[in-house]
Design an enzyme around this catalytic site. Structure first.
Site: not given
Ligand SMILES: NC(=O)c1ccc[n+]([C@@H]2O[C@H](COP(=O)([O-])OP(=O)(O)OC[C@H]3O[C@@H](n4cnc5c(N)ncnc54)[C@H](O)[C@@H]3O)[C@@H](O)[C@H]2O)c1
Length: 251
Positions: A38, A64, A91, A157, A161, A192
């Site tokens: 992370d 990153d 992810n 976005y 995706k 989340t």
């Molecule tokens: N939550 C939703 O509704 C949803 C829906 C569809 C897809 N997604 C996808 O699921 C994935 C996770 O989403 P989430 O809701 O758990 O988000 P979140 O923000 O709760 O968690 C994402 C994590 O990624 C980390 N992060 C961000 N940029 C980063 C980088 N450059 N390098 C490493 N780590 C990094 C953040 O610090 C965080 O801990 C994402 O790809 C998101 O697009 C989420």
């Protein structure tokens, strides 16, 4: 169930929070050693400490995903800590402001593409290089319902995706006979902590209403699908865009 996962090794990016944290925990419970990556150092270390205190094998690696050298280091450190990598859960992702395309900003385009698309590409490339010699592995990209559909204001976005879907399918076709399977998960809106801290309760209700099941998904529901795609139970599955969206994209 999934007992063959015991002793395997995974990298989970964005593993410090939300969906990634649930995936890291679910894989660790199945006996997988996890490199929790992370960009948020505190979140990565907290996640790894919690899982380690429950008896699981985990290491925090501050990464990153948009930086090639950091991604290479992530795979190298995980390999050195636990052995060859079998599973890559790509992810980590970020959102973008909901804005009509004519009002979007270059810095938002660059930020979203750097993490959501370039980051997934870099992690796929590193995973493929690590998995090729062992002729096996499972790469799981976190895409979105917006990999196949869209709604107004979500252009940046959605583009990122859709790109993840394209990378997933083309790599699956290219590596079909390699023993490495490559799939993507397409979640609907998932409940989340981030989602609830950034939208009002009313907005969360209208997000829930997009799904015919009329609720948000949970991180655990995504983690279960990741575990399935990581396991031999999905041995004939590659190139799939696995919808876990309460029926949203069926509408
Ligand atoms: N939550 C939703 O509704 C949803 C829906 C569809 C897809 N997604 C996808 O699921 C994935 C996770 O989403 P989430 O809701 O758990 O988000 P979140 O923000 O709760 O968690 C994402 C994590 O990624 C980390 N992060 C961000 N940029 C980063 C980088 N450059 N390098 C490493 N780590 C990094 C953040 O610090 C965080 O801990 C994402 O790809 C998101 O697009 C989420």
């Amino acid at each position: 169930m999934f007992s063959e996962l015991k002793g395997k090794v995974a990298v989970v990016t964005g593993g410090g929070a939300g969906i990634g944290l649930a995936c890291a925990a679910r894989l660790a419970e199945a006996g997988v050693a996890v490199g929790v990556a992370d960009i948020d150092s505190a979140a990565a270390h907290q996640a790894a400490a919690d899982l380690t205190s429950q008896g699981h094998r985990c290491v925090a690696i501050v990464t990153d995903v948009s930086k090639a050298k950091e991604v290479e280091k992530l795979f190298q450190i995980t390999n050195e800590a636990f052995g060859p990598i079998n599973i890559a859960v790509n992810n980590a992702g970020v959102g973008a402001p909901l804005t009509p395309l004519g009002d979007t900003e270059e810095e938002d385009f660059d930020r979203v593409m750097a993490v959501n698309l370039k980051g997934v590409w870099l992690c796929m490339r590193a995973a493929l290089r690590h998995m090729a010699p062992q002729k096996s592995g499972s790469i799981i990209n976190m895409a979105s319902a917006l990999s196949t559909t869209t709604f107004p204001g979500s252009g940046l976005y959605t583009a990122s995706k859709h790109g993840v879907a394209g990378l997933t399918r083309s790599a699956a076709v290219e590596y079909g006979e390699s023993g490495i399977r490559i799939n993507a998960i397409c979640p609907g809106f998932i409940s989340t902590p981030l989602l609830h801290s950034t939208v009002t309760e009313e907005a969360a209700k209208s997000m829930a209403a997009r799904h015919p099941m009329n609720r948000l998904g949970t991180p655990a529901e995504i983690a279960d699908a990741v575990t399935y795609l990581a396991s031999d139970a999905s041995s004939f599955v590659t190139g799939s865009l696995f919808s876990i969206d309460g029926g949203w994209t069926a509408t």
